[in-house]
Write a protein that holds these residues in place. Structure first.
Motif, PDB file in Angstrom:
ATOM      1  N   ILE A 381       0.862  -1.235   0.049  1.00 24.94           N
ATOM      2  CA  ILE A 381       0.137  -0.047  -0.102  1.00 24.94           C
ATOM      3  C   ILE A 381       0.735   1.086  -0.015  1.00 24.94           C
ATOM      4  CG2 ILE A 381      -1.717   1.183   1.213  1.00 24.94           C
ATOM      5  CD1 ILE A 381      -2.861  -1.502   2.286  1.00 24.94           C
ATOM      6  N   GLY A 382       1.521   1.575  -1.183  1.00 26.71           N
ATOM      7  CA  GLY A 382       2.175   2.468  -1.134  1.00 26.71           C
ATOM      8  C   GLY A 382       2.338   3.206  -2.649  1.00 26.71           C
ATOM      9  N   SER A 383       3.468   3.376  -3.277  1.00 23.74           N
ATOM     10  CA  SER A 383       3.506   4.110  -4.579  1.00 23.74           C
ATOM     11  C   SER A 383       3.102   3.119  -5.561  1.00 23.74           C
ATOM     12  CB  SER A 383       5.109   4.466  -4.970  1.00 23.74           C
ATOM     13  OG  SER A 383       5.357   5.422  -3.999  1.00 23.74           O
ATOM     14  N   VAL A 384       2.940   1.950  -5.485  1.00 20.54           N
ATOM     15  CA  VAL A 384       2.375   0.949  -6.622  1.00 20.54           C
ATOM     16  C   VAL A 384       0.887   1.317  -6.452  1.00 20.54           C
ATOM     17  CG1 VAL A 384       1.899  -1.355  -7.224  1.00 20.54           C
ATOM     18  CG2 VAL A 384       4.075  -0.733  -6.616  1.00 20.54           C
ATOM     19  N   MET A 385       0.372   1.141  -5.141  1.00 22.31           N
ATOM     20  CA  MET A 385      -1.324   1.340  -5.217  1.00 22.31           C
ATOM     21  C   MET A 385      -1.887   2.702  -5.417  1.00 22.31           C
ATOM     22  SD  MET A 385      -3.857   0.057  -2.044  1.00 22.31           S
ATOM     23  CE  MET A 385      -3.756  -1.460  -2.235  1.00 22.31           C
ATOM     24  N   PHE A 386      -1.101   3.894  -5.058  1.00 20.73           N
ATOM     25  CA  PHE A 386      -1.508   5.121  -5.049  1.00 20.73           C
ATOM     26  C   PHE A 386      -0.689   6.096  -5.544  1.00 20.73           C
ATOM     27  CE2 PHE A 386      -3.774   3.515  -0.965  1.00 20.73           C
ATOM     28  CZ  PHE A 386      -5.006   3.731  -1.523  1.00 20.73           C
ATOM     29  N   GLY A 387       0.391   5.774  -5.817  1.00 16.37           N
ATOM     30  CA  GLY A 387       1.721   6.790  -6.770  1.00 16.37           C
ATOM     31  C   GLY A 387       0.905   7.275  -7.952  1.00 16.37           C
ATOM     32  N   LYS A 388       1.001   8.444  -8.012  1.00 19.00           N
ATOM     33  CA  LYS A 388       0.496   9.343  -9.289  1.00 19.00           C
ATOM     34  C   LYS A 388       1.574  10.024  -9.952  1.00 19.00           C
ATOM     35  CE  LYS A 388      -4.248  10.070  -8.561  1.00 19.00           C
ATOM     36  NZ  LYS A 388      -4.814  10.274  -7.165  1.00 19.00           N
ATOM     37  N   TYR A 389       1.312  10.466 -11.365  1.00 19.74           N
ATOM     38  CA  TYR A 389       2.606  10.982 -12.009  1.00 19.74           C
ATOM     39  C   TYR A 389       2.320  12.578 -12.243  1.00 19.74           C
ATOM     40  CZ  TYR A 389       3.496   6.050 -13.325  1.00 19.74           C
ATOM     41  OH  TYR A 389       4.044   4.928 -12.869  1.00 19.74           O
ATOM     42  N   ASP A 390       3.198  13.204 -12.245  1.00 19.61           N
ATOM     43  CA  ASP A 390       3.160  14.720 -12.680  1.00 19.61           C
ATOM     44  C   ASP A 390       3.143  14.794 -14.095  1.00 19.61           C
ATOM     45  OD1 ASP A 390       5.743  14.635 -13.481  1.00 19.61           O
ATOM     46  OD2 ASP A 390       6.491  15.977 -11.884  1.00 19.61           O
ATOM     47  N   GLU A 391       3.166  15.922 -14.577  1.00 20.02           N
ATOM     48  CA  GLU A 391       2.883  16.153 -16.270  1.00 20.02           C
ATOM     49  C   GLU A 391       4.133  15.869 -17.009  1.00 20.02           C
ATOM     50  OE1 GLU A 391       3.658  19.675 -14.574  1.00 20.02           O
ATOM     51  OE2 GLU A 391       2.241  18.601 -13.455  1.00 20.02           O
ATOM     52  N   LYS A 392       5.148  15.653 -16.245  1.00 23.17           N
ATOM     53  CA  LYS A 392       6.695  15.057 -16.815  1.00 23.17           C
ATOM     54  C   LYS A 392       6.714  13.447 -16.447  1.00 23.17           C
ATOM     55  CE  LYS A 392       9.248  19.320 -16.418  1.00 23.17           C
ATOM     56  NZ  LYS A 392       9.321  20.124 -15.414  1.00 23.17           N
ATOM     57  N   GLY A 393       5.768  12.935 -16.039  1.00 22.04           N
ATOM     58  CA  GLY A 393       5.679  11.633 -15.773  1.00 22.04           C
ATOM     59  C   GLY A 393       6.695  11.254 -14.754  1.00 22.04           C
ATOM     60  N   LYS A 394       6.774  12.160 -13.786  1.00 23.17           N
ATOM     61  CA  LYS A 394       7.493  11.866 -12.719  1.00 23.17           C
ATOM     62  C   LYS A 394       6.610  11.256 -11.388  1.00 23.17           C
ATOM     63  CE  LYS A 394      10.752  14.151  -9.549  1.00 23.17           C
ATOM     64  NZ  LYS A 394      11.075  12.752  -8.656  1.00 23.17           N
ATOM     65  N   LEU A 395       7.005  10.227 -10.681  1.00 23.35           N
ATOM     66  CA  LEU A 395       6.095   9.671  -9.887  1.00 23.35           C
ATOM     67  C   LEU A 395       5.911  10.658  -8.727  1.00 23.35           C
ATOM     68  CD1 LEU A 395       4.756   6.927  -8.453  1.00 23.35           C
ATOM     69  CD2 LEU A 395       6.772   6.934  -7.232  1.00 23.35           C
ATOM     70  N   ILE A 396       4.592  10.870  -8.290  1.00 26.03           N
ATOM     71  CA  ILE A 396       4.341  11.644  -6.966  1.00 26.03           C
ATOM     72  C   ILE A 396       3.817  10.695  -6.022  1.00 26.03           C
ATOM     73  CG2 ILE A 396       3.006  13.305  -5.901  1.00 26.03           C
ATOM     74  CD1 ILE A 396       2.174  14.452  -8.844  1.00 26.03           C
ATOM     75  N   PRO A 397       4.741  10.181  -4.851  1.00 27.03           N
ATOM     76  CA  PRO A 397       4.400   9.218  -4.206  1.00 27.03           C
ATOM     77  C   PRO A 397       3.479   9.503  -2.960  1.00 27.03           C
ATOM     78  CG  PRO A 397       6.825   9.944  -3.844  1.00 27.03           C
ATOM     79  CD  PRO A 397       6.196  10.972  -4.667  1.00 27.03           C
ATOM     80  N   PRO A 398       2.773   8.549  -2.602  1.00 25.75           N
ATOM     81  CA  PRO A 398       1.791   8.702  -1.584  1.00 25.75           C
ATOM     82  C   PRO A 398       2.554   9.083  -0.176  1.00 25.75           C
ATOM     83  CG  PRO A 398       1.818   6.660  -1.830  1.00 25.75           C
ATOM     84  CD  PRO A 398       2.600   7.094  -2.866  1.00 25.75           C
ATOM     85  N   GLU A 401       4.844   4.408   2.436  1.00 27.02           N
ATOM     86  CA  GLU A 401       5.080   3.210   1.839  1.00 27.02           C
ATOM     87  C   GLU A 401       4.874   2.279   2.617  1.00 27.02           C
ATOM     88  OE1 GLU A 401       5.608   3.353  -1.306  1.00 27.02           O
ATOM     89  OE2 GLU A 401       6.179   5.286  -1.785  1.00 27.02           O
ATOM     90  N   LEU A 402       3.906   1.161   2.708  1.00 21.89           N
ATOM     91  CA  LEU A 402       3.448   0.438   3.500  1.00 21.89           C
ATOM     92  C   LEU A 402       3.371  -0.997   2.795  1.00 21.89           C
ATOM     93  CD1 LEU A 402       0.701   2.474   5.231  1.00 21.89           C
ATOM     94  CD2 LEU A 402       2.951   2.229   6.048  1.00 21.89           C
ATOM     95  N   VAL A 403       3.375  -1.880   3.673  1.00 19.20           N
ATOM     96  CA  VAL A 403       3.331  -3.358   3.352  1.00 19.20           C
ATOM     97  C   VAL A 403       2.132  -4.012   4.322  1.00 19.20           C
ATOM     98  CG1 VAL A 403       4.078  -5.738   3.069  1.00 19.20           C
ATOM     99  CG2 VAL A 403       5.403  -4.004   2.523  1.00 19.20           C
ATOM    100  N   ARG A 404       1.166  -4.455   3.982  1.00 16.04           N
ATOM    101  CA  ARG A 404      -0.172  -4.736   4.806  1.00 16.04           C
ATOM    102  C   ARG A 404      -0.034  -6.338   5.109  1.00 16.04           C
ATOM    103  NH1 ARG A 404      -6.491  -3.839   3.663  1.00 16.04           N
ATOM    104  NH2 ARG A 404      -5.908  -5.769   2.210  1.00 16.04           N
ATOM    105  N   LEU A 405       0.019  -6.777   6.362  1.00 15.98           N
ATOM    106  CA  LEU A 405      -0.248  -8.063   6.624  1.00 15.98           C
ATOM    107  C   LEU A 405      -1.644  -8.268   7.220  1.00 15.98           C
ATOM    108  CD1 LEU A 405       2.997  -8.185   8.411  1.00 15.98           C
ATOM    109  CD2 LEU A 405       2.865  -9.307   6.199  1.00 15.98           C
ATOM    110  N   ALA A 406      -2.602  -8.371   6.216  1.00 17.93           N
ATOM    111  CA  ALA A 406      -4.135  -8.596   6.669  1.00 17.93           C
ATOM    112  C   ALA A 406      -4.184  -9.893   7.199  1.00 17.93           C
ATOM    113  CB  ALA A 406      -4.975  -8.058   5.575  1.00 17.93           C
ATOM    114  N   ILE A 407      -4.767  -9.992   8.554  1.00 18.95           N
ATOM    115  CA  ILE A 407      -4.904 -11.458   9.036  1.00 18.95           C
ATOM    116  C   ILE A 407      -6.558 -11.677   8.858  1.00 18.95           C
ATOM    117  CG2 ILE A 407      -4.836 -12.497  11.262  1.00 18.95           C
ATOM    118  CD1 ILE A 407      -2.022 -11.023  10.537  1.00 18.95           C
TER     119      ILE A 407
END
Ligand code: F0G
Length: 457
Positions: A381-398, A401-407
């Motif tokens: 749950i981080g830049s893969v799930m919620f990352g966006k891009y600016d006009e130049k295609g650069k990543l805007i990270p949330p 940067e998390l890794v969820r271990l859901a039980i």
């Protein structure tokens, strides 16, 4: 006693297929390093989600046999409706096949261009349904909720000052409703306090706005209120649930979480006109109002699950077993969101592998390593799930940067959890070996489900 025993006996078991590290390396390569694309049979401990993965009770299975499959007026619908009303006190109950179907109905009626929906943090399907309608989804989480290392009792709270300022800025006429997610899944499964819920209600009253709850994990949230909020320690969880829903005008629910079933959801609300509009959409998209998108047997299982979920022995075990995993990891120095939330432990990948930049997806790197080392499936749950891009295609990270271990609920025992801790600690102790990834395929929306990756150069 300090040992918390699972408050159930196991009557039916499902074997786990064991794989070794060499096999898992090949599986990862073949699936583009995306845990969502791994065949579930190749996963040893599946912590991808707590959604739809619960073990049902013998009474729920009995309900499955007892389900009434009548197209209209099914007995199972009335049992389901009564169970929902008992907990929520809402006037109108509309079954849907899962949570996002309830969201789709609600936002297709209330959304549209020029509209805004504030929330503590929107879950990804909620955001997607709002944006699909042309409206904007805005997160107004309290400041402490954005800092994984800061401890607080209610890190899921809405920032009430920001909410008021936001309503004034956008104009109440452009805000069809205010939403709050309990517990706050995307922010670490953190609870919202009763005081905060009351505060949102007060602001909504001030501006004449509707207030809805995304209630997927309402019982876990209610239990946190009981153990952490002053004045609630001697109230029953059911009383707490009834109080918190009494402040809302409606709710969306994924029954796949706190109704302990494998499929199902609903929309419940007090406004008869809006309920009628929702039912009209329901008939086109889901089904007749007494079954929605579900079979009668599913409605029985939900009704029974809703009876079981407010059991305080269960909730004590549930919250404590998540905390137990967190404690083991913290003792070994593994960074995570503190305190642990209701349904999951969230590793803080920024601090876990600071040598991997957001552009190379540190959360993805950790979740891949957990699978490779121990056959554990987790969710980035981080830049893969919620990352966006600016006009130049650069990543805007949330922000995180998390890794969820859901039980999953009632599925794994303490020894499974001990194994999970052992693997995570082993990966953490060799964290300097972790490498970053780059995307080789991504879909335009909700890309984390289907994306493919390769090792970054
Ligand atoms: N709202 C929240 C807070 C959720 O966590 C989810 C689902 C939904 C809405 C949508 O419900 O899946 O029944 O359509 N969360 C799952 C998860 C998928 O893994 O956290 P749904």
């Amino acid at each position: 006693m300090t040992t918390i025993i699972e408050p159930f006996r196991i009557k039916s078991v499902e074997p786990i297929k064991f794989t070794n590290e060499t096999e898992r390396k090949t599986i990862l390569k073949d699936t583009g390093y995306n845990p969502f694309l791994i065949h579930a049979d190749d996963v040893m401990i599946d912590l991808l989600t707590d959604s739809g993965t619960s073990a049902m009770s013998s009474k729920q299975w009995a309900g499955i046999m007892d389900g009434d499959e009548s197209y209209a007026g099914s007995r199972s619908f009335f049992r389901f409706e009564e169970a929902v009303k008992r907990i929520t006190g809402m006037d109108f109950v509309i079954p849907t096949h899962q949570g996002r179907a309830a969201e789709k109905i609600l936002f297709s009626i209330l959304g549209g261009k020029g509209k805004f929906f504030p929330n503590n943090t929107h879950f990804d399907t909620t955001r997607a349904n709002i944006e699909y309608s042309g409206a904007e989804a805005v997160d107004l989480l309290c400041e402490v909720g954005k800092h994984p290392e800061e401890k607080a009792d209610f890190k899921g709270n809405m920032d009430l000052d920001k909410l008021r300022a936001f309503i004034l800025e956008k104009g109440p006429e452009n805000i069809p409703l205010v939403f709050i997610t309990i517990t706050n899944n995307s922010g670490g499964g953190q609870p919202v306090s009763m005081e905060n819920i009351k505060g949102v209600r007060k602001i909504c009253d001030e501006f004449g706005l509707k207030f809805f709850i995304d209630a997927c994990r309402f019982a876990e949230n209610a239990y946190f209120i009981k153990i952490r909020e002053k004045g609630y320690e001697s109230k029953s969880v059911l009383e707490i649930c009834r109080e918190l829903f009494s402040y809302a005008d409606g709710m969306t629910m994924s029954a796949k979480k706190d109704a302990l079933v494998n499929i199902g959801g609903f929309l419940a609300l007090n406004d008869d006109k809006l309920a009628m509009n929702c039912r009209n959409v329901l008939i086109v998209t889901e089904g007749f109002p007494t079954y929605g998108g579900l079979a009668g047997r599913d409605l029985e299982a939900i009704a029974q699950g809703l009876e079981e979920i407010t059991d305080e022995n269960y909730l004590h075990y549930r919250i404590r077993s998540v905390e137990y995993l967190g404690e083991k990891l913290l003792a070994a120095g593994v960074p995570l969101i503190e305190p642990t939330g209701g349904h999951a432990v969230y590793l803080d990948a920024k601090r876990f592998c600071p040598h991997i930049p957001a552009e190379e997806f540190p959360g993805q790197a950790v979740s891949i390593a957990l699978y490779e080392k121990g056959g554990i499936r987790a969710c980035e749950i981080g830049s893969v799930m919620f990352g966006k891009y600016d006009e130049k295609g650069k990543l805007i990270p949330p922000p995180m940067e998390l890794v969820r271990l859901a039980i999953p609920r009632r599925v794994y025992t303490q020894s499974h959890i001990d194994y999970v801790a052992e693997i995570i600690i082993a990966v953490f102790n060799e964290r300097h070996l972790l490498k970053g990834y780059k995307l080789s395929y991504e879909a335009p929306m909700l890309r984390h489900f289907t994306a493919r990756f390769e090792l970054a150069d």
